[in-house]
Design a protein around this motif. Structure first.
Motif, PDB file in Angstrom:
ATOM      1  N   LEU A 128       0.852  -1.181   0.000  1.00  0.00           N
ATOM      2  CA  LEU A 128       0.000   0.000   0.000  1.00  0.00           C
ATOM      3  C   LEU A 128       0.894   1.238   0.000  1.00  0.00           C
ATOM      4  N   GLN A 129       0.524   2.251  -0.765  1.00  0.00           N
ATOM      5  CA  GLN A 129       1.285   3.498  -0.825  1.00  0.00           C
ATOM      6  C   GLN A 129       0.329   4.669  -0.651  1.00  0.00           C
ATOM      7  N   LEU A 130       0.794   5.705   0.040  1.00  0.00           N
ATOM      8  CA  LEU A 130      -0.046   6.881   0.300  1.00  0.00           C
ATOM      9  C   LEU A 130       0.850   8.098   0.426  1.00  0.00           C
ATOM     10  N   TRP A 131       0.343   9.248  -0.037  1.00  0.00           N
ATOM     11  CA  TRP A 131       1.095  10.501   0.059  1.00  0.00           C
ATOM     12  C   TRP A 131       0.356  11.463   0.982  1.00  0.00           C
ATOM     13  N   SER A 132       1.091  12.064   1.908  1.00  0.00           N
ATOM     14  CA  SER A 132       0.539  13.060   2.826  1.00  0.00           C
ATOM     15  C   SER A 132       1.106  14.433   2.483  1.00  0.00           C
ATOM     16  N   LEU A 133       0.311  15.486   2.686  1.00  0.00           N
ATOM     17  CA  LEU A 133       0.741  16.851   2.411  1.00  0.00           C
ATOM     18  C   LEU A 133       1.079  17.569   3.716  1.00  0.00           C
ATOM     19  N   HIS A 134       2.088  18.456   3.640  1.00  0.00           N
ATOM     20  CA  HIS A 134       2.585  19.118   4.846  1.00  0.00           C
ATOM     21  C   HIS A 134       2.977  20.559   4.546  1.00  0.00           C
ATOM     22  N   ARG A 135       2.680  21.438   5.492  1.00  0.00           N
ATOM     23  CA  ARG A 135       3.099  22.830   5.364  1.00  0.00           C
ATOM     24  C   ARG A 135       4.606  22.946   5.609  1.00  0.00           C
ATOM     25  N   PRO A 136       5.242  23.970   5.040  1.00  0.00           N
ATOM     26  CA  PRO A 136       6.695  24.150   5.222  1.00  0.00           C
ATOM     27  C   PRO A 136       6.996  24.823   6.559  1.00  0.00           C
ATOM     28  N   GLU A 137       6.785  24.080   7.638  1.00  0.00           N
ATOM     29  CA  GLU A 137       6.959  24.653   8.961  1.00  0.00           C
ATOM     30  C   GLU A 137       7.498  23.602   9.924  1.00  0.00           C
ATOM     31  N   GLU A 138       7.983  24.083  11.040  1.00  0.00           N
ATOM     32  CA  GLU A 138       8.483  23.206  12.088  1.00  0.00           C
ATOM     33  C   GLU A 138       7.353  22.890  13.062  1.00  0.00           C
ATOM     34  N   SER A 139       7.391  21.717  13.655  1.00  0.00           N
ATOM     35  CA  SER A 139       6.431  21.352  14.693  1.00  0.00           C
ATOM     36  C   SER A 139       7.170  20.606  15.792  1.00  0.00           C
ATOM     37  N   GLU A 140       6.433  20.258  16.847  1.00  0.00           N
ATOM     38  CA  GLU A 140       7.075  19.549  17.959  1.00  0.00           C
ATOM     39  C   GLU A 140       7.611  18.199  17.519  1.00  0.00           C
ATOM     40  N   ALA A 344      17.997  27.485  -9.102  1.00  0.00           N
ATOM     41  CA  ALA A 344      18.744  28.402  -9.969  1.00  0.00           C
ATOM     42  C   ALA A 344      17.815  29.268 -10.820  1.00  0.00           C
ATOM     43  N   VAL A 345      16.676  28.713 -11.225  1.00  0.00           N
ATOM     44  CA  VAL A 345      15.777  29.493 -12.089  1.00  0.00           C
ATOM     45  C   VAL A 345      14.691  30.214 -11.313  1.00  0.00           C
ATOM     46  N   GLY A 346      14.601  29.992  -9.977  1.00  0.00           N
ATOM     47  CA  GLY A 346      13.691  30.797  -9.181  1.00  0.00           C
ATOM     48  C   GLY A 346      12.523  30.086  -8.530  1.00  0.00           C
ATOM     49  N   PHE A 347      12.496  28.743  -8.536  1.00  0.00           N
ATOM     50  CA  PHE A 347      11.446  28.027  -7.810  1.00  0.00           C
ATOM     51  C   PHE A 347      11.676  28.167  -6.300  1.00  0.00           C
ATOM     52  N   ILE A 348      10.576  28.311  -5.531  1.00  0.00           N
ATOM     53  CA  ILE A 348      10.686  28.383  -4.072  1.00  0.00           C
ATOM     54  C   ILE A 348       9.775  27.329  -3.443  1.00  0.00           C
ATOM     55  N   PRO A 349      10.181  26.727  -2.312  1.00  0.00           N
ATOM     56  CA  PRO A 349       9.349  25.695  -1.664  1.00  0.00           C
ATOM     57  C   PRO A 349       8.065  26.297  -1.093  1.00  0.00           C
ATOM     58  N   VAL A 350       6.942  25.599  -1.277  1.00  0.00           N
ATOM     59  CA  VAL A 350       5.662  26.061  -0.723  1.00  0.00           C
ATOM     60  C   VAL A 350       4.965  24.985   0.103  1.00  0.00           C
ATOM     61  N   SER A 351       5.296  23.728  -0.111  1.00  0.00           N
ATOM     62  CA  SER A 351       4.747  22.647   0.713  1.00  0.00           C
ATOM     63  C   SER A 351       5.612  21.410   0.509  1.00  0.00           C
ATOM     64  N   TYR A 352       5.266  20.345   1.240  1.00  0.00           N
ATOM     65  CA  TYR A 352       6.013  19.093   1.141  1.00  0.00           C
ATOM     66  C   TYR A 352       5.034  17.928   1.122  1.00  0.00           C
ATOM     67  N   ALA A 353       5.489  16.801   0.604  1.00  0.00           N
ATOM     68  CA  ALA A 353       4.678  15.581   0.592  1.00  0.00           C
ATOM     69  C   ALA A 353       5.502  14.445   1.184  1.00  0.00           C
ATOM     70  N   GLY A 354       4.837  13.610   1.963  1.00  0.00           N
ATOM     71  CA  GLY A 354       5.474  12.412   2.503  1.00  0.00           C
ATOM     72  C   GLY A 354       4.993  11.197   1.737  1.00  0.00           C
ATOM     73  N   ALA A 355       5.925  10.350   1.293  1.00  0.00           N
ATOM     74  CA  ALA A 355       5.590   9.114   0.577  1.00  0.00           C
ATOM     75  C   ALA A 355       5.647   7.967   1.568  1.00  0.00           C
ATOM     76  N   TRP A 356       4.495   7.357   1.847  1.00  0.00           N
ATOM     77  CA  TRP A 356       4.368   6.300   2.841  1.00  0.00           C
ATOM     78  C   TRP A 356       4.111   4.962   2.166  1.00  0.00           C
ATOM     79  N   GLN A 357       4.613   3.901   2.787  1.00  0.00           N
ATOM     80  CA  GLN A 357       4.446   2.573   2.212  1.00  0.00           C
ATOM     81  C   GLN A 357       4.253   1.531   3.311  1.00  0.00           C
ATOM     82  N   LYS A 358       3.377   0.574   3.016  1.00  0.00           N
ATOM     83  CA  LYS A 358       3.131  -0.534   3.935  1.00  0.00           C
ATOM     84  C   LYS A 358       3.148  -1.831   3.152  1.00  0.00           C
ATOM     85  N   LYS A 359       3.922  -2.795   3.606  1.00  0.00           N
ATOM     86  CA  LYS A 359       3.962  -4.106   2.967  1.00  0.00           C
ATOM     87  C   LYS A 359       2.997  -5.033   3.700  1.00  0.00           C
ATOM     88  N   LEU A 360       2.094  -5.620   2.943  1.00  0.00           N
ATOM     89  CA  LEU A 360       1.047  -6.459   3.530  1.00  0.00           C
ATOM     90  C   LEU A 360       1.545  -7.877   3.781  1.00  0.00           C
TER      91      LEU A 360
END
Length: 360
Positions: A128-140, A344-360
């Motif tokens: 099973l594979q799943l992607w989670s979205l995350h803000r570009p910030e620090e947390s506990e 180099a061409v000017g892209f800036i980070p705005v969010s992140y994604a986590g790639a998760w996997q589970k082997k059944l």
């Protein structure tokens, strides 16, 4: 309001059109898809709407898409989708969890995840594979993937899948480029990279649909995305591509009124396409542009071909789609060569994604 009422889960209805009498669920799917991206990272345009998704769901030739709708007292309270590659050696089911914040914590997400796992098992999938979205910030609690590259703040979704036995394999960076910026740096970067690559490489470009004489060559380089792009230990089957699959893919993309520009690099001595970049926009030409595939074949890296296809297509796009203001792209955090190009061409980070996997 929290409740322990168990949701009723039924298969998502895929209509013949969005005007059909049974289109309500699919329209709700599109709205929920965008709402989730807005709630999680403030970027609703990361998600395609119902009109963009429908052609993919109607054509199941190259991948199988399944959806399930959770209801409590007839109200839609969440959905989950599975996408299954149809190559013989494919093991994985890709999952997308769609439960809004107001409904989280009512047992809906657990019920949907259990239904998705049962469906994957029933169809012989072992991953099973799943992607989670995350803000570009620090947390506990910050999470680091097994690749060791990047980190993301924990979220209710990451907590859910971690508790369900998923492992964080990889972090992807979502970056944006402002199409209104001065184009001079792009032109300079393209000129330098072209000179460095030399006469063995030349740029070719087209608007989808791909010209018939280019389809086989384009199919060959598209196939490399499943094997040559950094993916950590995510289990991706090598995709099988030919000219017919290119035609089917493009019919799905263009059927929703989208437009796609392709810039590729041809290796002159062999005539093979060895790098490419795609930019896509929805029927609303004022919206966000999405970078689809970008790849430089492993055996042709080190010649700045990535810079060539990226900068050339961004310059081309400014002419083709002057009303679009931003380009959005995802890249693996360990893909430092591509991130170097982006930065180099000017892209800036705005969010992140986590790639998760589970082997059944």
């Amino acid at each position: 309001m929290n409740t322990t009422t168990a949701p009723t889960i039924t298969p998502l209805i895929v209509p013949a059109s969005l005007d059909a009498s049974d289109a309500a669920e699919f329209l709700a799917f599109g709205e929920l898809n965008r709402r989730i991206c807005d709630e999680q990272v403030g970027l609703p345009d990361l998600a395609p709407d119902a009109a963009q998704m429908l052609p993919d769901w109607q054509d199941q030739t190259d991948s199988l898409d399944l959806g399930f709708v959770a209801r409590i007292d007839a109200e839609i309270v969440g959905m989950i989708t599975l996408s299954l590659a149809l190559e013989a050696e494919a093991h994985a089911a890709e999952i997308d969890m769609l439960v809004a914040e107001e409904n989280w914590g009512r047992g809906i997400e657990e019920a949907l995840l259990a239904r998705a796992e049962a469906e994957a098992r029933a169809r012989g999938r072992s991953v099973l594979q799943l992607w989670s979205l995350h803000r570009p910030e620090e947390s506990e609690r910050m999470l680091v993937p097994r690749t060791g590259w990047g980190r993301i703040p924990a979220t209710p979704l990451s907590d859910l899948v971690e508790a369900a036995g998923f492992t964080l394999e990889q972090v992807e960076r979502n970056s944006e480029y402002d199409l209104r910026d001065d184009s001079a740096p792009l032109r300079s970067a393209l000129a330098e990279a072209t000179a460095f690559a030399g006469a063995e490489y030349r740029v070719v470009a087209w608007d989808m649909p791909t010209p018939p004489e280019r389809r086989e060559g384009f199919a060959a380089v598209l196939a490399r995305l499943s094997t040559d792009a950094p993916s950590g230990d995510m289990d991706f089957a090598e995709e099988s591509w030919d000219a017919d699959r290119v035609v089917r893919r493009e019919a799905r993309l263009l059927g929703a009124g989208q437009a796609v520009s392709v810039v590729a690099v041809e290796h002159v001595p062999t005539g093979e396409l060895v790098a490419y970049n795609e930019l896509l926009i929805a029927a609303d030409r004022t919206g966000v542009t999405h970078q689809f595939g970008t790849l430089v074949r492993k055996d042709h890296r080190g010649h700045r071909l990535g810079m060539i296809v990226k900068s050339a297509n961004l310059l081309r796009w400014r002419e083709l789609m002057p009303q679009s203001t931003v380009v959005s792209t995802f890249n693996a955090e360990e893909n430092r060569p591509m991130l170097n190009i982006n930065e180099a061409v000017g892209f800036i980070p705005v969010s992140y994604a986590g790639a998760w996997q589970k082997k059944l």
